[in-house]
Motif scaffolding. Structure first.
Motif, PDB file in Angstrom:
ATOM      1  N   ILE A 117      -4.807 -14.172  -0.319  1.00 37.67           N
ATOM      2  CA  ILE A 117      -4.646 -13.469  -1.317  1.00 37.67           C
ATOM      3  C   ILE A 117      -4.107 -12.407  -1.690  1.00 37.67           C
ATOM      4  O   ILE A 117      -3.623 -12.189  -2.279  1.00 37.67           O
ATOM      5  CB  ILE A 117      -6.343 -13.844  -1.772  1.00 37.67           C
ATOM      6  N   ALA A 118      -3.888 -11.999  -0.012  1.00 42.85           N
ATOM      7  CA  ALA A 118      -3.081 -10.660   0.276  1.00 42.85           C
ATOM      8  C   ALA A 118      -2.498 -11.169   1.395  1.00 42.85           C
ATOM      9  O   ALA A 118      -2.755 -11.629   2.416  1.00 42.85           O
ATOM     10  CB  ALA A 118      -4.282  -9.622  -0.065  1.00 42.85           C
ATOM     11  N   PRO A 119      -1.012  -9.727   1.590  1.00 41.21           N
ATOM     12  CA  PRO A 119      -1.070  -9.116   0.502  1.00 41.21           C
ATOM     13  C   PRO A 119      -0.729  -9.491  -0.695  1.00 41.21           C
ATOM     14  O   PRO A 119      -0.044 -10.667  -1.223  1.00 41.21           O
ATOM     15  CB  PRO A 119       0.413  -8.396   1.549  1.00 41.21           C
ATOM     16  N   SER A 120      -0.830  -8.551  -1.652  1.00 37.43           N
ATOM     17  CA  SER A 120      -0.374  -9.612  -2.767  1.00 37.43           C
ATOM     18  C   SER A 120       1.023  -8.906  -3.578  1.00 37.43           C
ATOM     19  O   SER A 120       1.451  -7.166  -2.823  1.00 37.43           O
ATOM     20  CB  SER A 120      -1.114  -8.796  -3.692  1.00 37.43           C
ATOM     21  N   GLU A 121       1.602  -9.232  -4.043  1.00 35.93           N
ATOM     22  CA  GLU A 121       3.399  -8.945  -4.111  1.00 35.93           C
ATOM     23  C   GLU A 121       2.843  -7.869  -5.549  1.00 35.93           C
ATOM     24  O   GLU A 121       1.939  -7.399  -6.378  1.00 35.93           O
ATOM     25  CB  GLU A 121       3.777 -10.061  -5.773  1.00 35.93           C
ATOM     26  N   PHE A 122       3.967  -6.438  -5.149  1.00 36.94           N
ATOM     27  CA  PHE A 122       3.330  -5.318  -6.290  1.00 36.94           C
ATOM     28  C   PHE A 122       5.053  -4.872  -6.489  1.00 36.94           C
ATOM     29  O   PHE A 122       5.837  -4.117  -6.378  1.00 36.94           O
ATOM     30  CB  PHE A 122       2.826  -3.842  -5.641  1.00 36.94           C
TER      31      PHE A 122
ATOM     32  N   TYR B 288       5.120  -5.110  -1.561  1.00 37.45           N
ATOM     33  CA  TYR B 288       3.509  -5.810  -1.597  1.00 37.45           C
ATOM     34  C   TYR B 288       2.678  -5.113  -1.302  1.00 37.45           C
ATOM     35  O   TYR B 288       3.773  -3.220  -0.927  1.00 37.45           O
ATOM     36  CB  TYR B 288       3.763  -6.536   0.062  1.00 37.45           C
ATOM     37  N   THR B 289       1.655  -5.199  -1.484  1.00 41.73           N
ATOM     38  CA  THR B 289       0.957  -4.350  -1.512  1.00 41.73           C
ATOM     39  C   THR B 289      -0.546  -4.501  -0.723  1.00 41.73           C
ATOM     40  O   THR B 289      -1.177  -6.019  -0.504  1.00 41.73           O
ATOM     41  CB  THR B 289       0.328  -3.382  -2.708  1.00 41.73           C
ATOM     42  N   THR B 290      -1.426  -4.110  -0.476  1.00 41.48           N
ATOM     43  CA  THR B 290      -3.316  -4.481   0.165  1.00 41.48           C
ATOM     44  C   THR B 290      -2.714  -4.567   1.782  1.00 41.48           C
ATOM     45  O   THR B 290      -2.667  -6.009   1.907  1.00 41.48           O
ATOM     46  CB  THR B 290      -3.620  -5.453  -0.500  1.00 41.48           C
ATOM     47  N   PHE B 291      -2.511  -3.873   2.017  1.00 43.55           N
ATOM     48  CA  PHE B 291      -2.280  -4.420   3.646  1.00 43.55           C
ATOM     49  C   PHE B 291      -3.385  -3.054   4.174  1.00 43.55           C
ATOM     50  O   PHE B 291      -3.712  -2.024   4.392  1.00 43.55           O
ATOM     51  CB  PHE B 291      -1.731  -2.994   4.211  1.00 43.55           C
ATOM     52  N   SER B 292      -4.517  -4.392   5.016  1.00 38.07           N
ATOM     53  CA  SER B 292      -5.757  -4.091   5.580  1.00 38.07           C
ATOM     54  C   SER B 292      -4.967  -4.150   7.102  1.00 38.07           C
ATOM     55  O   SER B 292      -6.237  -4.059   7.765  1.00 38.07           O
ATOM     56  CB  SER B 292      -6.740  -4.881   5.028  1.00 38.07           C
TER      57      SER B 292
END
Length: 741
Positions: free
Chosen positions: A330-335, A358-362
């Motif tokens: 589901i993530a990381p997501s293309e940004f 990409y984004t959403t780096f937990s």
């Protein structure tokens, strides 16, 4: 907890495995025909929507910007994704959601179909006709990867959703009404989110465009959209509600509808502009074929799920495995847009960047297992992931910590971006500037923020200067070790020596009289009084944990930790005790300390490597015992099937790697230590047309202990396997038995 009856498309139905000829694309758009198994039938998106799993529910494709799904009326910790299985309210269908986080945000660009006179406000639960929300029943829900459907009881409308990477596709089946409408809601988000600015513009009788700027976990988030309707609207109303120096706009698109009339809406997003949103729609979804879009989404998921062919006789384990694999993508997501334009951390637009951003780096969560898994099954993505992280470094002056929609949240402790970059270098990945990568890691490690000044001055972080001092220093230490390994490989001897020395910060905290990691003040005194069970959320010496869990957070130097205990026997005795002892953590303990086996907390990430320490020190049968218990008892195919937050794929990645029989203990470098595989065999697509096959002979619930190992037909006498051996392709054979060996 009691759960209502649900329908899951393809998951609870026929389990026969079919094969379809699909075209598999990598990130360079090369096509290779492969015969794919229908594995989406084993994914149950409800897993993790109960208890504290916080997973996303809705329609998306792997690593897509769009996560289109329902947002419940309710808010709170268990609604960080916007959805919880215990809820029966929907306030809208937002195009962006988080999955498994402990903080809520996003929910942006929400659409809600309705009929009648609707008051454009949140409403209240005591009056089910107030506001814009509707009740629904889980009996009417249908869900599978790339598809979600539900019936809105209040309005009598059937909703179906699917998506591409950057476009959400809605299908609404209306009753007969002269007041049918689709509400565009830029007011409501999830969790901390609140709108700061927004605009909705009617371009013609079928197109609405606009943007939403918001403040929340991501302090300055911006998203643009364009929406195209399949039927010309009869009217459009736009309302701005100005309060508390913010603008909260709603738009209403009105239609006359006959009974069971279908209206479709395509909504494209862009982090850059409305014009780019239109470009994204033209590139990804120019037509109106809803069923084909569902099929394309299913195909995209099957292409990724087929990265691992997991063979087992346990249907429950198969569902858990493929749902876990689904959750990791589901993530990381293309940004970025289809032309690679993206909105940067420096708050400027970067045109045609030449890589996928990409984004959403937990990262505090995902450096432990999700990224080591990605390096095996998504090697084609690694250069883009690392280039994204290096670009973030250039734009904000340090590697990402917890990065969300072009914003650094600085959430959690340590320097978790360093192990991810170091791991990629040590595993031999290319396509990025290694000197820049080293610079980014070293610069990030030498800042004066978040307690690093004390690491440079004292070698540790004192508790009278910083909260969560032990957790911060231990996390910095393992990142420093990762950086030191790269320095050694690149011939940077002075840097290697400096960061190796700093990686031993854990030695300052070890108290030989109690054999725990304890907070120490700037004068070198341990904190007193001391209770190893006690936890105060985000305010004591540990981050979401206790001394019992953090004493083991030295995955980079297990030998050094053993030496502090004085002997291997003392180390093992304490490690055994971890899984047995019980104590009161106190009323202010972090709710993240969950999935307890004694004081081992599988529901939170700092514990995830601990069961593999037994394999590290030559007692792999103890790892096998505990891994099998966790795989069976702490992961299930029920809504409450996770023992803690999914944390953007980390909880699931632990399951995937452990189910295959190994786990990367050290934060970087690629040594995967053996545990206890639960499948009969698995074939992993490792890139470049190569496969790595794992066979577990005589495997069963009783035969959980590895008796012998062969790698490519040759006896393998190590307790681990190197990444290079996996990436090269080949066969790993486990001979299983019912007695420790």
């Amino acid at each position: 907890m009691k759960y209502v009856k649900m329908k899951t498309v393809g998951v609870l139905g026929c389990l026969c495995l079919t094969s379809i000829l699909f075209s598999c694309k990598n990130e360079n758009k090369e096509e290779k025909p492969v015969e794919l198994k229908n594995l989406t039938q084993y994914v149950d998106p409800y897993i993790g929507t109960g208890d504290h799993g916080h997973v996303f529910m809705g329609a998306n494709v792997p690593f897509g910007l769009v996560q289109l799904g329902p947002t419940n009326f309710s808010q709170g910790w268990d609604w960080c994704s916007g959805y919880h299985i215990t809820d029966s309210t929907i306030i809208g269908f937002g195009h962006m959601h988080l999955s498994g986080t402990g903080i809520g945000d996003l929910g942006d660009i929400s659409f809600m179909p309705a009929t009648g006179n609707v008051i454009l406000e949140r409403g209240n639960l005591e009056d089910p006709t107030s506001g814009i929300y509707s009740l629904f029943s889980h009996d009417t829900e249908k869900t599978k990867p790339g598809y979600y459907a539900v019936h809105l009881d209040r309005f009598g409308i059937d909703v179906e959703l699917t998506a591409t990477k950057r476009v959400g596709f809605h299908k609404y089946t209306f009753p007969k009404s002269d007041e049918s409408q689709i509400i565009i809601d830029l007011e409501h988000g999830i969790g901390w989110d609140r709108p700061m600015d927004g605009l909705i513009t009617q371009e013609n009788d079928t197109v609405i465009s606009g943007y939403r700027y918001s403040e929340g976990w991501a302090k300055d988030q911006r998203i643009y959209f364009t929406a195209v309707f399949s039927k010309p609207m009869k009217d459009f109303k736009f309302e701005k509600i100005e309060s508390e120096k913010r603008i909260a706009p709603y738009g209403q698109v009105f239609f006359n509808t006959n009974d069971k009339e279908e209206i479709y809406v395509k909504v494209a997003l862009s982090p850059v502009s409305v014009e780019n949103a239109k470009m994204n729609m033209q590139a990804e979804l120019p037509e109106w074929d809803f069923e084909k879009t569902i099929a394309d989404a299913d195909k995209a998921w099957n292409e990724e799920l087929n990265k691992i062919d997991f063979q087992t006789n346990d249907n429950s384990a198969r569902r858990v495995f493929y749902t876990a694999l689904y959750h990791t993508m589901i993530a990381p997501s293309e940004f970025c847009d289809v032309n690679k334009d993206y909105f940067g951390t420096d708050k400027t637009i970067h045109r045609q960047a030449g890589f996928t951003n990409y984004t959403t780096f937990s990262l505090w969560d995902t450096y432990r297992a999700a990224h080591p898994l990605m390096s095996i099954i998504h090697p084609e993505k690694m250069q883009n992931i690392i280039n994204t992280m290096l670009t973030i470094y250039k734009e904000q002056g340090k590697l990402p910590v917890w990065h969300l929609m072009a914003n650094e949240t600085d959430c959690m402790v340590g320097n978790p971006g360093i192990p991810v970059v170091a791991d990629a270098i040590l595993k031999g990945f290319s396509g990025f500037d290694k000197e820049l990568a080293f610079e980014a890691m070293k610069t990030s490690a030498m800042l004066d923020e978040r307690g690093l000044n004390w690491m440079k001055e004292l070698g540790y972080i004192p508790f009278d200067k910083e909260n969560e001092s032990v957790a911060k220093a231990l996390e910095y230490g393992l990142a420093d070790w990762s950086l030191a390994q790269v320095a050694k490989e690149m011939g940077k001897t002075e840097d290697a020596e400096y960061f190796t020395k700093r990686s031993k910060a854990y030695e300052f905290y070890f108290d030989p009289s109690t054999r725990f990691m304890r907070g120490k003040d700037s004068n070198g005194n341990f904190r007193a009084p001391f209770d190893p069970f006690h936890s105060v959320h985000r305010e004591n010496d540990y981050t979401e944990g206790t001394a019992w869990q953090y004493t083991w957070l030295v995955p980079h130097d297990v030998e050094g930790l053993i030496n502090l205990f004085g002997s291997k026997e003392a180390f093992v005795q304490k490690l055994d005790s971890l899984f047995i002892v019980e104590g009161d953590m106190g009323e202010e303990a972090s709710p993240d300390i969950s999935g307890l086996i004694g004081q081992y907390a599988h529901g939170n990430e700092p514990s995830h490597h601990i069961v593999y320490l037994y394999s590290y020190i030559g007692e792999p049968w103890k790892t096998a015992d505990k891994v099998r218990y966790i795989l069976k008892e702490l992961y299930t195919d029920k809504p409450a099937g996770l023992s803690g937050n999914e944390d953007v794929g980390q909880m699931s990645a632990w399951y995937i790697l452990s189910a295959l029989g190994f786990y990367q203990v050290e934060p970087a470098g690629g040594r995967y230590f053996f545990g206890s595989p639960i499948m009969n065999e698995a074939t992993i697509q490792v890139g470049n047309g190569k496969t790595f096959k794992i066979v577990a002979k005589n495997n069963s619930a009783e035969n959980k202990y590895i008796q012998s190992i062969k790698l490519n037909g040759t006896p393998h006498d190590k307790f681990y396997i190197d990444f290079k051996d996996i990436a090269a392709g080949g066969t790993l054979e486990f001979e299983m038995g019912n007695q420790p060996k």
